[in-house]
Design a protein around this motif. Structure first.
Motif, PDB file in Angstrom:
ATOM      1  N   PRO A   1       0.815  -1.220   0.000  1.00  0.00           N
ATOM      2  CA  PRO A   1       0.000   0.000   0.000  1.00  0.00           C
ATOM      3  C   PRO A   1       0.849   1.272   0.000  1.00  0.00           C
ATOM      4  O   PRO A   1       1.834   1.384   0.732  1.00  0.00           O
ATOM      5  N   ASP A   2       0.479   2.217  -0.862  1.00  0.00           N
ATOM      6  CA  ASP A   2       1.114   3.537  -0.900  1.00  0.00           C
ATOM      7  C   ASP A   2       2.627   3.455  -1.065  1.00  0.00           C
ATOM      8  O   ASP A   2       3.362   4.259  -0.495  1.00  0.00           O
ATOM      9  N   SER A   3       3.099   2.506  -1.847  1.00  0.00           N
ATOM     10  CA  SER A   3       4.542   2.275  -1.929  1.00  0.00           C
ATOM     11  C   SER A   3       5.146   2.545  -3.294  1.00  0.00           C
ATOM     12  O   SER A   3       6.300   2.934  -3.406  1.00  0.00           O
ATOM     13  N   GLY A   4       4.396   2.235  -4.349  1.00  0.00           N
ATOM     14  CA  GLY A   4       4.956   2.316  -5.689  1.00  0.00           C
ATOM     15  C   GLY A   4       5.645   1.033  -6.119  1.00  0.00           C
ATOM     16  O   GLY A   4       6.324   1.007  -7.138  1.00  0.00           O
ATOM     17  N   TYR A   5       5.479  -0.062  -5.357  1.00  0.00           N
ATOM     18  CA  TYR A   5       6.111  -1.317  -5.756  1.00  0.00           C
ATOM     19  C   TYR A   5       5.261  -2.516  -5.351  1.00  0.00           C
ATOM     20  O   TYR A   5       4.398  -2.427  -4.485  1.00  0.00           O
ATOM     21  N   ARG A   6       5.545  -3.636  -6.002  1.00  0.00           N
ATOM     22  CA  ARG A   6       5.008  -4.931  -5.630  1.00  0.00           C
ATOM     23  C   ARG A   6       6.117  -5.738  -4.976  1.00  0.00           C
ATOM     24  O   ARG A   6       7.295  -5.458  -5.174  1.00  0.00           O
TER      25      ARG A   6
ATOM     26  N   PRO B   1       6.524   9.288   0.607  1.00  0.00           N
ATOM     27  CA  PRO B   1       6.046   8.827   1.917  1.00  0.00           C
ATOM     28  C   PRO B   1       6.985   7.785   2.496  1.00  0.00           C
ATOM     29  O   PRO B   1       7.793   7.180   1.777  1.00  0.00           O
ATOM     30  N   LEU B   2       6.885   7.541   3.784  1.00  0.00           N
ATOM     31  CA  LEU B   2       7.710   6.509   4.430  1.00  0.00           C
ATOM     32  C   LEU B   2       7.455   5.137   3.829  1.00  0.00           C
ATOM     33  O   LEU B   2       8.343   4.281   3.805  1.00  0.00           O
ATOM     34  N   THR B   3       6.240   4.936   3.330  1.00  0.00           N
ATOM     35  CA  THR B   3       5.882   3.647   2.749  1.00  0.00           C
ATOM     36  C   THR B   3       6.577   3.388   1.412  1.00  0.00           C
ATOM     37  O   THR B   3       6.462   2.293   0.863  1.00  0.00           O
TER      38      THR B   3
END
Length: 221
Positions: free
Chosen positions: A26-31, A79-81
């Motif tokens: 979530p909210d990361s930009g990656y899988r 974001p930190l995520t």
């Protein structure tokens, strides 16, 4: 702000295959490919994102390292995520008690940041114990995070340091032997992270492992 001496983008491998067996953080930009509670098996940037790596000028203790990472992510407008991978340096392989104490701090921070949710850790990790000039305590060497990128940007991904070996079986020489046995599976996992075999130099990896197994130990991440 901690002193940073290098920032590089991971854009080496060509895109291929689907990523249906991975999960989106979530909210990361990656899988990511799920692993154990301490780390995932690897991450791959989502379309519209790329992975950037930041290396510190010298090893930074864990707590200070997390604070520095937070500052860098904030300055980058992320974001930190967006944190996707951590490269660590330790003075020696952990005892069971030391490994638990270390992960209590490490995982607690990921939970507080909202990166790790419901016991699932999306962040890939490597942990190297150098024989030459080892740190006095577990430290950050580098970390990677996602940044916005054109949707047609080359795929970028990171694989965890011990994502393909069993827990407690992290000697580099043992890793190489297992890698040879499981090479077909490794190529399949690369495809799932959005990367093909192009640019995956097996022979160069072999020489790197054989040339460094006397000076460093890669263990249990």
């Amino acid at each position: 702000m901690l002193d940073v001496i290098a920032t590089t983008a991971f854009t080496t491998f060509t895109s291929r295959g689907d990523m249906t067996s991975t999960l989106e953080a979530p909210d990361s930009g990656y899988r990511f490919m799920p692993g154990v509670s301490q780390y995932s098996c690897g991450i791959g940037a989502l379309p519209g994102f790329a992975i950037e790596r930041v290396r510190f000028s010298e090893p930074v203790p864990l707590t200070a390292g997390f604070a520095g990472i937070a500052d860098i992510l904030k300055a980058a407008g992320r974001p930190l995520t967006a944190l996707g991978a951590c490269e660590l340096r330790s003075p020696a392989p952990f005892t069971e008690e030391g490994f638990k104490a270390f992960n209590d701090v490490y995982i607690k921070t990921l939970i507080e940041w909202g990166v790790m949710r419901d016991g699932v850790n999306p962040v890939a990790r490597s942990n190297v114990c150098p024989k030459i000039d080892p740190p006095k305590e577990p430290c950050f060497h580098a970390f990677s995070y996602t940044v916005p990128a054109p949707k047609d940007a080359p795929a970028s991904f990171i694989v965890a340091g011990s994502g393909e070996v069993g827990r407690g079986q992290g000697q580099l020489s043992r890793l190489y032997r297992r890698a040879r046995r499981h090479q077909p599976g490794r190529h399949a996992r690369q495809g799932k992270m959005g990367a093909g075999r192009d640019g995956a130099p097996d022979e160069r990896i072999r020489r790197h492992l054989e040339g460094h197994h006397r000076s460093a130990t890669l263990h249990g991440a």
